[in-house]
Design an enzyme around this catalytic site. Sequence first.
Site, mmCIF file in Angstrom:
data_model
loop_
_atom_site.group_PDB
_atom_site.id
_atom_site.type_symbol
_atom_site.label_atom_id
_atom_site.label_comp_id
_atom_site.label_asym_id
_atom_site.label_seq_id
_atom_site.Cartn_x
_atom_site.Cartn_y
_atom_site.Cartn_z
ATOM 1 N N HIS A 1 0.832 -1.202 0.000
ATOM 2 C CA HIS A 1 0.000 0.000 0.000
ATOM 3 C C HIS A 1 0.870 1.257 0.000
ATOM 4 O O HIS A 1 1.889 1.333 0.685
ATOM 5 C CB HIS A 1 -0.949 -0.003 1.198
ATOM 6 C CG HIS A 1 -2.111 -0.928 1.003
ATOM 7 N ND1 HIS A 1 -2.871 -1.392 2.046
ATOM 8 C CD2 HIS A 1 -2.654 -1.476 -0.123
ATOM 9 C CE1 HIS A 1 -3.833 -2.182 1.582
ATOM 10 N NE2 HIS A 1 -3.717 -2.249 0.273
ATOM 11 N N ASP B 1 0.886 4.235 1.189
ATOM 12 C CA ASP B 1 1.297 5.031 2.350
ATOM 13 C C ASP B 1 2.513 4.444 3.068
ATOM 14 O O ASP B 1 3.165 5.129 3.853
ATOM 15 C CB ASP B 1 0.129 5.221 3.332
ATOM 16 C CG ASP B 1 -0.511 3.921 3.789
ATOM 17 O OD1 ASP B 1 -0.624 3.003 2.967
ATOM 18 O OD2 ASP B 1 -0.922 3.829 4.961
ATOM 19 N N HIS C 1 -3.992 -8.555 6.978
ATOM 20 C CA HIS C 1 -4.376 -7.331 6.290
ATOM 21 C C HIS C 1 -5.137 -7.694 5.017
ATOM 22 O O HIS C 1 -5.388 -8.868 4.746
ATOM 23 C CB HIS C 1 -3.133 -6.491 5.999
ATOM 24 C CG HIS C 1 -3.417 -5.065 5.635
ATOM 25 N ND1 HIS C 1 -4.398 -4.315 6.263
ATOM 26 C CD2 HIS C 1 -2.862 -4.247 4.698
ATOM 27 C CE1 HIS C 1 -4.423 -3.106 5.741
ATOM 28 N NE2 HIS C 1 -3.502 -3.044 4.782
#
Length: 287
Positions: free
Chosen positions: A66, A68, A124
Site C-alpha cells: 500500500h 502510504d 491485512h
Amino acid sequence: MPIVKLVILGSGGAVPKADRMLPAIYLEDWLGHRVLLDAGEGVQYRLLQIGISPSSLTLIAVTHMHEDHILGLPGLVITSKFLGGRLKVLAPKSMHGALSKLGVEVADSYEEERFKIKCVEVCHTVDACGWLIQWDVGYKLDLSKTSGLPKWALTELIKGKPVKIGDRIITPEEVADPAHKRFKYLLYTGDTAPCPEMWKKVGSVDVLIHEATFADDVSPSKAHEEGHSTVADAIEAARALNAQVLILTHVSARYPDKSRHRELASRISPPPYIYIPEDFETLLVKL
C-alpha cells in the site's frame, strides 16, 4: 544494558496531516544496526532531519504494497545510489519482483550473529509482513555458580560460548541465571486486523509496535473488515504476546489529535506499558 532507540518519523495512516506523516519508524540498536520500518512519503527528508543518511541504513523493512507505506522508498533508493550504496530491502515475497527492478537487494529475512529479522504474516487486506526482530543479549550468569572462574571465562560464557577449565567443559546453560532471557524480541505489525494465528506463531515479545488506526468510534467489525485495528485490539494483541511495552501508531487522520487514543490507553493497568508517540518523538527502550 541493551537499549533500542526508536524515532517515530511518521505515526499516521493512509492520509497525512501536517503533524502526522505517513508510516515510518527509525530503529537503532546498541549493536549499531540502523533499520527503517516502512517508508512513507517524505521519509528521506525526515531521516536527514534527525541526522541519518539513507546510505547508512543497515536495511529497510516494508510491510506491504500500500502506497502510504512505500512511497518514500524510490527516493531513498536513488539517493543511496548517488552516494555509492545499495540498499537492502526486506518485503513480502509478492513485492520482490517489483522491488528488484529498482536495483535493490531484496529478501524477506536478514541475519547476523546477534541480530535477526524475519517476516511474520499478519492479517491485512493484501499480502503483508509484520517484522519480528530478535536480539541475542547474551547470558546473565548466576554468581553463585561462577565463583572462582577467571574473567576471560565469564566473558565467553556471557557471549554464549562454552569454556574449558582444566579437564572440565562449562556451558553457559550450566551457570546461567534461569530468570534471565537470552533472546529479546520486538515486533512491528504494520497494518493488521487482530491476528490470533500470528500471535500463536510468534509466542511472546518484549516490545510490540502495533497499529491503532481507530479509537472506539468505529465498530470493531468495520475496522477488521478494512484490515485494521482499534486501540482495544492492539491491547489484546499485546497481552496475547506477553509484551511489556506497547507502542501505538498508524493513527487515522480522522482524529485531530491522539487524545482519545490516550484516554482509552490510560484505562489499562500495566503491563503492557503503553506509549502513543508523536512524530519525531524518540523512545529509548531497555530490553
